[in-house]
Design an enzyme around this catalytic site. Structure first.
Site, mmCIF file in Angstrom:
data_model
loop_
_atom_site.group_PDB
_atom_site.id
_atom_site.type_symbol
_atom_site.label_atom_id
_atom_site.label_comp_id
_atom_site.label_asym_id
_atom_site.label_seq_id
_atom_site.Cartn_x
_atom_site.Cartn_y
_atom_site.Cartn_z
ATOM 1 N N ASP A 102 7.712 53.248 42.999
ATOM 2 C CA ASP A 102 8.804 52.378 42.568
ATOM 3 C C ASP A 102 10.112 52.862 43.192
ATOM 4 O O ASP A 102 10.266 54.069 43.438
ATOM 5 C CB ASP A 102 8.961 52.427 41.043
ATOM 6 C CG ASP A 102 7.699 51.964 40.326
ATOM 7 O OD1 ASP A 102 6.934 51.183 40.923
ATOM 8 O OD2 ASP A 102 7.499 52.395 39.174
HETATM 9 N N1 URA Z 1 3.379 54.873 38.556
HETATM 10 C C1 URA Z 1 4.530 54.232 38.291
HETATM 11 O O1 URA Z 1 4.705 53.674 37.211
HETATM 12 N N2 URA Z 1 5.478 54.216 39.240
HETATM 13 C C2 URA Z 1 5.367 54.829 40.419
HETATM 14 O O2 URA Z 1 6.299 54.805 41.229
HETATM 15 C C3 URA Z 1 4.159 55.500 40.684
HETATM 16 C C4 URA Z 1 3.170 55.505 39.734
#
Ligand code: URA
Length: 234
Positions: A102
Protein backbone atom coordinates in the site's frame (compact mmCIF):
# COMPACT_ATOMS: atom_id res chain seq x y z
CA UNK A 1 5.87 -18.26 -28.11
CA UNK A 2 2.89 -16.46 -26.57
CA UNK A 3 3.24 -12.68 -26.83
CA UNK A 4 2.91 -12.11 -23.05
CA UNK A 5 5.60 -14.71 -22.35
CA UNK A 6 7.83 -13.19 -25.02
CA UNK A 7 7.49 -9.74 -23.38
CA UNK A 8 8.20 -11.19 -19.92
CA UNK A 9 11.33 -12.92 -21.24
CA UNK A 10 12.47 -9.63 -22.74
CA UNK A 11 12.18 -8.00 -19.31
CA UNK A 12 9.23 -5.74 -20.16
CA UNK A 13 7.05 -6.86 -17.22
CA UNK A 14 5.98 -9.94 -15.30
CA UNK A 15 3.86 -12.31 -17.35
CA UNK A 16 0.64 -10.98 -15.87
CA UNK A 17 1.91 -7.41 -16.21
CA UNK A 18 2.70 -8.12 -19.86
CA UNK A 19 -0.84 -9.40 -20.45
CA UNK A 20 -2.20 -6.09 -19.13
CA UNK A 21 0.17 -4.10 -21.33
CA UNK A 22 -0.98 -6.07 -24.39
CA UNK A 23 -4.68 -5.71 -23.51
CA UNK A 24 -4.15 -1.96 -23.05
CA UNK A 25 -3.20 -1.76 -26.74
CA UNK A 26 0.42 -0.73 -26.12
CA UNK A 27 1.99 -3.55 -28.12
CA UNK A 28 2.35 -3.86 -31.85
CA UNK A 29 3.55 -6.76 -33.98
CA UNK A 30 4.95 -5.84 -37.40
CA UNK A 31 3.39 -2.41 -37.06
CA UNK A 32 -0.14 -3.52 -36.16
CA UNK A 33 -1.56 -3.18 -32.63
CA UNK A 34 -2.22 -6.56 -31.02
CA UNK A 35 -4.44 -6.95 -27.94
CA UNK A 36 -4.34 -10.75 -27.66
CA UNK A 37 -1.62 -11.82 -25.17
CA UNK A 38 -1.72 -15.35 -26.64
CA UNK A 39 -0.66 -14.22 -30.13
CA UNK A 40 2.21 -16.39 -31.38
CA UNK A 41 5.44 -14.39 -31.92
CA UNK A 42 9.19 -14.86 -32.11
CA UNK A 43 12.29 -12.65 -32.20
CA UNK A 44 11.69 -11.85 -35.87
CA UNK A 45 8.06 -10.75 -35.47
CA UNK A 46 8.88 -7.06 -34.90
CA UNK A 47 7.37 -6.68 -31.44
CA UNK A 48 7.24 -3.09 -30.14
CA UNK A 49 5.98 -1.61 -26.86
CA UNK A 50 4.73 2.00 -26.95
CA UNK A 51 6.22 2.21 -30.45
CA UNK A 52 9.72 1.11 -29.37
CA UNK A 53 11.08 -2.15 -30.75
CA UNK A 54 12.45 -4.52 -28.16
CA UNK A 55 16.20 -4.55 -28.00
CA UNK A 56 18.40 -7.51 -27.24
CA UNK A 57 18.15 -9.28 -23.91
CA UNK A 58 18.93 -7.06 -20.93
CA UNK A 59 21.20 -8.14 -18.12
CA UNK A 60 18.91 -9.38 -15.32
CA UNK A 61 18.99 -7.32 -12.13
CA UNK A 62 17.18 -7.63 -8.81
CA UNK A 63 17.19 -4.86 -6.20
CA UNK A 64 15.91 -4.72 -2.65
CA UNK A 65 14.34 -1.32 -2.04
CA UNK A 66 13.24 0.17 1.30
CA UNK A 67 9.97 1.81 0.28
CA UNK A 68 9.16 4.94 2.29
CA UNK A 69 5.54 5.93 3.04
CA UNK A 70 3.87 7.90 0.22
CA UNK A 71 5.87 6.22 -2.54
CA UNK A 72 3.71 3.96 -4.73
CA UNK A 73 4.66 0.41 -5.65
CA UNK A 74 3.54 0.50 -9.28
CA UNK A 75 6.00 1.07 -12.13
CA UNK A 76 4.25 4.30 -13.10
CA UNK A 77 1.72 6.48 -11.30
CA UNK A 78 -1.10 8.28 -13.07
CA UNK A 79 -1.05 11.00 -10.37
CA UNK A 80 2.67 11.68 -10.78
CA UNK A 81 3.67 10.34 -7.37
CA UNK A 82 7.14 8.86 -6.85
CA UNK A 83 7.34 5.12 -7.45
CA UNK A 84 9.66 2.46 -6.01
CA UNK A 85 11.20 2.15 -9.47
CA UNK A 86 12.23 5.85 -9.27
CA UNK A 87 14.33 4.95 -6.21
CA UNK A 88 16.65 2.71 -8.26
CA UNK A 89 19.10 3.99 -10.90
CA UNK A 90 17.93 1.90 -13.85
CA UNK A 91 21.01 2.26 -16.09
CA UNK A 92 18.71 1.94 -19.09
CA UNK A 93 16.96 -1.23 -17.83
CA UNK A 94 13.18 -1.47 -17.72
CA UNK A 95 12.60 -2.19 -14.06
CA UNK A 96 9.30 -2.94 -12.38
CA UNK A 97 8.14 -3.84 -8.87
CA UNK A 98 7.52 -7.41 -7.66
CA UNK A 99 4.10 -7.45 -5.98
CA UNK A 100 2.58 -4.51 -4.13
CA UNK A 101 2.65 -2.59 -0.89
CA UNK A 102 0.00 0.00 0.00
CA UNK A 103 1.18 3.59 -0.62
CA UNK A 104 1.26 4.24 3.13
CA UNK A 105 3.07 0.96 3.93
CA UNK A 106 6.86 0.94 4.19
CA UNK A 107 9.58 -1.65 3.90
CA UNK A 108 11.00 -4.32 1.66
CA UNK A 109 10.10 -4.32 -2.02
CA UNK A 110 11.88 -6.07 -4.86
CA UNK A 111 12.43 -4.29 -8.15
CA UNK A 112 13.67 -6.23 -11.17
CA UNK A 113 13.73 -6.60 -14.93
CA UNK A 114 13.51 -10.41 -14.60
CA UNK A 115 9.96 -11.16 -15.67
CA UNK A 116 10.11 -14.88 -14.99
CA UNK A 117 11.43 -14.45 -11.46
CA UNK A 118 8.83 -11.75 -10.69
CA UNK A 119 6.11 -14.02 -11.98
CA UNK A 120 7.21 -16.90 -9.77
CA UNK A 121 7.60 -14.74 -6.68
CA UNK A 122 4.12 -13.25 -6.95
CA UNK A 123 2.25 -16.37 -8.00
CA UNK A 124 0.08 -17.61 -5.09
CA UNK A 125 1.08 -21.25 -5.70
CA UNK A 126 4.70 -20.50 -4.72
CA UNK A 127 3.65 -19.15 -1.31
CA UNK A 128 6.66 -16.95 -0.61
CA UNK A 129 6.45 -16.03 3.12
CA UNK A 130 6.35 -12.31 3.80
CA UNK A 131 6.78 -10.85 7.29
CA UNK A 132 5.21 -7.56 8.39
CA UNK A 133 5.52 -5.47 11.53
CA UNK A 134 2.24 -3.72 12.34
CA UNK A 135 1.64 -1.13 15.04
CA UNK A 136 -2.04 -1.46 15.95
CA UNK A 137 -4.59 0.28 18.14
CA UNK A 138 -6.17 -0.39 20.53
CA UNK A 139 -3.31 -1.99 22.38
CA UNK A 140 -2.57 -4.67 23.52
CA UNK A 141 -3.99 -7.41 21.28
CA UNK A 142 -5.70 -10.22 23.22
CA UNK A 143 -4.50 -13.82 23.11
CA UNK A 144 -7.86 -14.72 21.55
CA UNK A 145 -7.42 -12.21 18.69
CA UNK A 146 -3.89 -13.48 18.05
CA UNK A 147 -5.20 -17.05 17.88
CA UNK A 148 -7.94 -16.10 15.42
CA UNK A 149 -5.37 -14.44 13.16
CA UNK A 150 -3.10 -17.48 13.36
CA UNK A 151 -5.84 -19.95 12.53
CA UNK A 152 -7.61 -17.97 9.80
CA UNK A 153 -9.70 -14.81 9.66
CA UNK A 154 -12.99 -14.60 7.79
CA UNK A 155 -12.58 -11.79 5.23
CA UNK A 156 -15.02 -10.80 2.49
CA UNK A 157 -12.86 -12.68 -0.06
CA UNK A 158 -12.67 -15.83 2.06
CA UNK A 159 -10.88 -17.19 5.10
CA UNK A 160 -7.15 -16.48 5.37
CA UNK A 161 -4.58 -19.29 5.43
CA UNK A 162 -2.88 -20.04 8.76
CA UNK A 163 -0.36 -17.32 9.62
CA UNK A 164 2.45 -16.85 12.11
CA UNK A 165 1.49 -13.99 14.44
CA UNK A 166 3.21 -12.79 17.59
CA UNK A 167 2.98 -9.68 19.71
CA UNK A 168 6.57 -8.47 20.10
CA UNK A 169 5.51 -5.56 22.35
CA UNK A 170 2.05 -4.47 23.42
CA UNK A 171 0.34 -3.25 20.23
CA UNK A 172 3.21 -4.31 17.93
CA UNK A 173 2.58 -7.45 15.87
CA UNK A 174 4.83 -9.48 13.62
CA UNK A 175 2.81 -11.41 11.06
CA UNK A 176 4.08 -13.86 8.46
CA UNK A 177 1.67 -14.63 5.64
CA UNK A 178 2.02 -16.56 2.39
CA UNK A 179 -0.88 -15.05 0.53
CA UNK A 180 -0.85 -11.71 -1.25
CA UNK A 181 -4.41 -10.44 -1.07
CA UNK A 182 -5.12 -6.71 -1.26
CA UNK A 183 -4.65 -4.93 2.09
CA UNK A 184 -4.51 -8.36 3.71
CA UNK A 185 -2.68 -7.48 6.94
CA UNK A 186 -4.79 -4.35 7.53
CA UNK A 187 -7.98 -6.34 6.92
CA UNK A 188 -6.88 -9.21 9.18
CA UNK A 189 -6.19 -6.79 12.03
CA UNK A 190 -9.45 -4.93 11.47
CA UNK A 191 -11.40 -8.19 11.45
CA UNK A 192 -10.28 -8.79 15.05
CA UNK A 193 -10.95 -5.19 16.15
CA UNK A 194 -7.59 -3.44 15.64
CA UNK A 195 -6.66 -0.60 13.31
CA UNK A 196 -3.19 -0.62 11.72
CA UNK A 197 -1.35 2.64 12.36
CA UNK A 198 1.89 1.74 10.61
CA UNK A 199 2.80 -1.28 8.53
CA UNK A 200 6.30 -2.29 7.46
CA UNK A 201 7.42 -5.36 5.50
CA UNK A 202 10.60 -6.62 7.12
CA UNK A 203 11.13 -9.93 5.28
CA UNK A 204 10.40 -11.32 1.84
CA UNK A 205 11.29 -15.02 1.57
CA UNK A 206 14.97 -15.30 2.55
CA UNK A 207 15.57 -11.54 2.32
CA UNK A 208 15.56 -9.09 5.23
CA UNK A 209 15.33 -5.33 5.27
CA UNK A 210 18.16 -5.15 7.83
CA UNK A 211 19.64 -1.66 8.05
CA UNK A 212 18.79 -0.43 4.55
CA UNK A 213 17.60 3.17 5.18
CA UNK A 214 14.17 4.36 3.91
CA UNK A 215 14.50 5.25 0.22
CA UNK A 216 17.68 3.14 -0.05
CA UNK A 217 18.33 0.20 -2.37
CA UNK A 218 20.90 -2.51 -2.93
CA UNK A 219 21.44 -4.88 -5.82
CA UNK A 220 21.20 -8.56 -4.92
CA UNK A 221 24.28 -10.68 -5.51
CA UNK A 222 23.97 -13.58 -7.96
CA UNK A 223 23.97 -16.08 -5.06
CA UNK A 224 21.07 -14.24 -3.36
CA UNK A 225 19.07 -14.25 -6.60
CA UNK A 226 19.69 -17.97 -6.88
CA UNK A 227 18.37 -18.62 -3.35
CA UNK A 228 15.32 -16.52 -4.16
CA UNK A 229 14.75 -18.36 -7.44
CA UNK A 230 15.17 -21.79 -5.84
CA UNK A 231 12.78 -20.85 -3.01
CA UNK A 232 10.21 -19.91 -5.65
CA UNK A 233 10.67 -23.19 -7.51
CA UNK A 234 9.29 -25.42 -4.78
N1 URA B 1 -0.98 -6.04 3.79
C1 URA B 1 -1.54 -4.81 3.80
O1 URA B 1 -2.62 -4.62 4.35
N2 URA B 1 -0.89 -3.81 3.19
C2 URA B 1 0.30 -3.95 2.60
O2 URA B 1 0.86 -2.97 2.10
C3 URA B 1 0.88 -5.23 2.60
C4 URA B 1 0.21 -6.27 3.20
Amino acid sequence: MRLAKFLAHAGVASRRGAEEIVRAGRVSVAGATVTDPARDVDADSGVAVDGRFLEGEEERMVFVVHKPAGVVSTARDTHGRRTVVDLVPARGARLYPVGRLDAESTGLMLVTNDGDLANRLTHPSFEVPKTYRAVVRPSPVSAHALRVMREGVELDDGITAPARVRQVRPGVLELTIHEGRNHQVRRMCEAVGHRVRTLERIRFGPLRLDDLPPGGHRRLKAAEVEVLRRGALR
